[in-house]
Write a protein that holds these residues in place. Structure first.
Motif, PDB file in Angstrom:
ATOM      1  N   ARG A 195      20.217  45.752  11.021  1.00  0.00           N
ATOM      2  CA  ARG A 195      19.512  44.513  10.666  1.00  0.00           C
ATOM      3  C   ARG A 195      18.091  44.503  11.226  1.00  0.00           C
ATOM      4  NH1 ARG A 195      18.065  39.701  12.590  1.00  0.00           N
ATOM      5  NH2 ARG A 195      18.665  40.342  14.686  1.00  0.00           N
ATOM      6  N   LYS A 200      10.855  42.670   7.548  1.00  0.00           N
ATOM      7  CA  LYS A 200      10.865  41.216   7.586  1.00  0.00           C
ATOM      8  C   LYS A 200       9.634  40.661   6.882  1.00  0.00           C
ATOM      9  CE  LYS A 200      13.368  40.917  11.955  1.00  0.00           C
ATOM     10  NZ  LYS A 200      13.373  40.370  13.350  1.00  0.00           N
ATOM     11  N   GLU A 201       9.875  39.621   6.150  1.00  0.00           N
ATOM     12  CA  GLU A 201       8.773  38.941   5.479  1.00  0.00           C
ATOM     13  C   GLU A 201       8.045  38.026   6.462  1.00  0.00           C
ATOM     14  OE1 GLU A 201      10.303  36.838   2.193  1.00  0.00           O
ATOM     15  OE2 GLU A 201      11.178  38.592   1.205  1.00  0.00           O
ATOM     16  N   LEU A 203       6.677  34.739   7.170  1.00  0.00           N
ATOM     17  CA  LEU A 203       6.841  33.372   6.695  1.00  0.00           C
ATOM     18  C   LEU A 203       5.996  32.437   7.557  1.00  0.00           C
ATOM     19  CD1 LEU A 203      10.713  33.413   6.169  1.00  0.00           C
ATOM     20  CD2 LEU A 203       8.921  33.856   4.474  1.00  0.00           C
ATOM     21  N   ALA A 208      11.072  27.716   6.213  1.00  0.00           N
ATOM     22  CA  ALA A 208      11.393  29.026   5.621  1.00  0.00           C
ATOM     23  C   ALA A 208      11.953  29.972   6.673  1.00  0.00           C
ATOM     24  CB  ALA A 208      10.145  29.624   4.975  1.00  0.00           C
ATOM     25  N   ARG A 209      11.402  29.944   7.900  1.00  0.00           N
ATOM     26  CA  ARG A 209      11.944  30.800   8.960  1.00  0.00           C
ATOM     27  C   ARG A 209      13.363  30.400   9.332  1.00  0.00           C
ATOM     28  NH1 ARG A 209       6.537  30.325  11.023  1.00  0.00           N
ATOM     29  NH2 ARG A 209       7.236  28.651  12.433  1.00  0.00           N
ATOM     30  N   ARG A 211      15.524  28.919   7.355  1.00  0.00           N
ATOM     31  CA  ARG A 211      16.401  29.292   6.236  1.00  0.00           C
ATOM     32  C   ARG A 211      16.683  30.797   6.254  1.00  0.00           C
ATOM     33  NH1 ARG A 211      15.870  30.787   0.814  1.00  0.00           N
ATOM     34  NH2 ARG A 211      17.534  29.936  -0.522  1.00  0.00           N
ATOM     35  N   ARG A 212      15.677  31.613   6.562  1.00  0.00           N
ATOM     36  CA  ARG A 212      15.908  33.059   6.629  1.00  0.00           C
ATOM     37  C   ARG A 212      16.844  33.403   7.778  1.00  0.00           C
ATOM     38  NH1 ARG A 212      11.023  36.970   8.182  1.00  0.00           N
ATOM     39  NH2 ARG A 212      11.467  35.940  10.163  1.00  0.00           N
ATOM     40  N   TRP A 213      16.722  32.705   8.916  1.00  0.00           N
ATOM     41  CA  TRP A 213      17.606  32.969  10.050  1.00  0.00           C
ATOM     42  C   TRP A 213      19.052  32.654   9.688  1.00  0.00           C
ATOM     43  CZ3 TRP A 213      20.740  29.875  13.186  1.00  0.00           C
ATOM     44  CH2 TRP A 213      21.191  30.486  14.352  1.00  0.00           C
ATOM     45  N   ILE A 215      20.368  32.697   6.671  1.00  0.00           N
ATOM     46  CA  ILE A 215      20.830  33.715   5.718  1.00  0.00           C
ATOM     47  C   ILE A 215      21.189  35.009   6.434  1.00  0.00           C
ATOM     48  CG2 ILE A 215      20.087  35.152   3.781  1.00  0.00           C
ATOM     49  CD1 ILE A 215      18.470  32.800   2.763  1.00  0.00           C
ATOM     50  N   GLU A 216      20.392  35.399   7.423  1.00  0.00           N
ATOM     51  CA  GLU A 216      20.692  36.615   8.172  1.00  0.00           C
ATOM     52  C   GLU A 216      21.977  36.469   8.973  1.00  0.00           C
ATOM     53  OE1 GLU A 216      17.357  37.574  10.538  1.00  0.00           O
ATOM     54  OE2 GLU A 216      16.149  38.337   8.866  1.00  0.00           O
ATOM     55  N   ASP A 219      24.849  36.796   6.479  1.00  0.00           N
ATOM     56  CA  ASP A 219      25.008  38.193   6.059  1.00  0.00           C
ATOM     57  C   ASP A 219      25.636  39.039   7.161  1.00  0.00           C
ATOM     58  OD1 ASP A 219      23.890  37.527   3.651  1.00  0.00           O
ATOM     59  OD2 ASP A 219      21.870  38.247   4.167  1.00  0.00           O
TER      60      ASP A 219
END
Length: 288
Positions: A195, A200-201, A203, A208-209, A211-213, A215-216, A219
């Motif tokens: 991982r 990493k994008e 953001l 947004a950060r 939301r990405r956290w 999602i990670e 996953d």
């Protein structure tokens, strides 16, 4: 450029920490390695009962000496000890500083200020007790093969079988848990490393950060569950090919003469420490 690269490599070496190595015996053949697994479990249980009811400095020191002597006899290398992170040292220091404000005897005079060290001493005693118990568990892990645990538990639980207590099933469950624990830790480390290697994008917004956290995390949990199920399926096939789960606890496991001497030595040390705690040293500590 070469000096900068060398400095970066040195910094990376300093940042690399030794992981916690548990449930994997240290290679070697010593008197501690040759002890029966049931003897080690009984020793841990006896010491646990002693330190539960009498967590004084004398019993803690006696158990600590036993752990150090056992580590010396087993020739446990220093590399087996994990690195202590800096944040843990800071938390221990902060806990000791906070416990000092509780006061209590003994009291020392610092000029015109009286400082009670009772809370600090209690905190140090509890911290030392935790370290000693962790060292005791680590010694059993470093000197005992996981395959020897289930037969030893089945042998120790034999008096409970007339009561229709599923001792063999408990022993098999314990053995499977001990086998799967280090394997799953390795799998999770691989997943975490994979991982971190993902790009990493960048953001800009906090939403947004966040939301990405999330999602990670989802996953990573899904991947961990998948790996655990795959490992469980492989372990089940291996157990079936070797004759079923009953073979795990059916191996012959008996104590030897050296186990009796070792258990007697531990009982003598714990008995002497308890006697000193309840009479001479314990009384003097209460008087002070």
């Amino acid at each position: 450029m070469s000096s900068q690269a060398g400095a970066q490599r040195a910094r990376g070496t300093r940042q690399q920490r030794r992981p916690v190595v548990l449930l994997r015996p240290v290679p070697g053949d010593s008197v501690v390695h040759r002890l029966w697994a049931g003897t080690k479990l009984l020793v841990v249980a006896a010491i646990g009962v002693l330190l539960t009811f009498y967590p004084g400095w004398v019993p803690i020191g006696a158990v600590g000496v036993l752990v150090l002597v056992a580590a010396r006899l087993a020739r446990v290398p220093r590399g087996a000890l994990p690195s202590v992170p800096g944040w843990l040292i800071f938390l221990v220091f902060l806990g000791g500083l906070t416990a000092t404000f509780a006061g209590g005897s003994p009291v020392i005079d610092l000029g015109s200020v009286e400082v009670g060290l009772g809370g600090l001493l209690n905190f140090l005693r509890i911290t030392t007790l935790s370290i000693v118990l962790l060292g005791l568990g680590a010694m059993v892990s470093w000197t005992t093969n996981v395959a020897e645990i289930a037969p030893a538990v089945a042998t120790l639980g034999r008096p409970l079988r007339p009561l229709r207590i599923p001792v063999d099933e408990w022993a098999v469950s314990l053995a499977l848990a001990l086998r799967a624990f280090p394997m799953l830790i390795d799998e999770f480390r691989v997943l975490y490393a994979a991982r971190r290697l993902r790009p990493k994008e960048v953001l800009t917004s906090r939403r947004a950060r966040r939301r990405r956290w999330l999602i990670e995390v989802i996953d990573l949990l899904a991947a961990a569950i998948t790996v655990a199920l795959r490992r469980a399926d492989e372990m089940g096939d291996a157990i079936t090919a070797r004759g079923g789960a009953g073979q795990i606890s059916a191996a012959p496991s008996r104590p030897k003469a050296i186990d009796g001497w070792a258990f007697l030595l531990v009982l003598v040390v714990c008995g002497v420490a308890l006697a000193l705690e309840l009479t001479v040293l314990g009384t003097s500590a209460v008087t002070r």
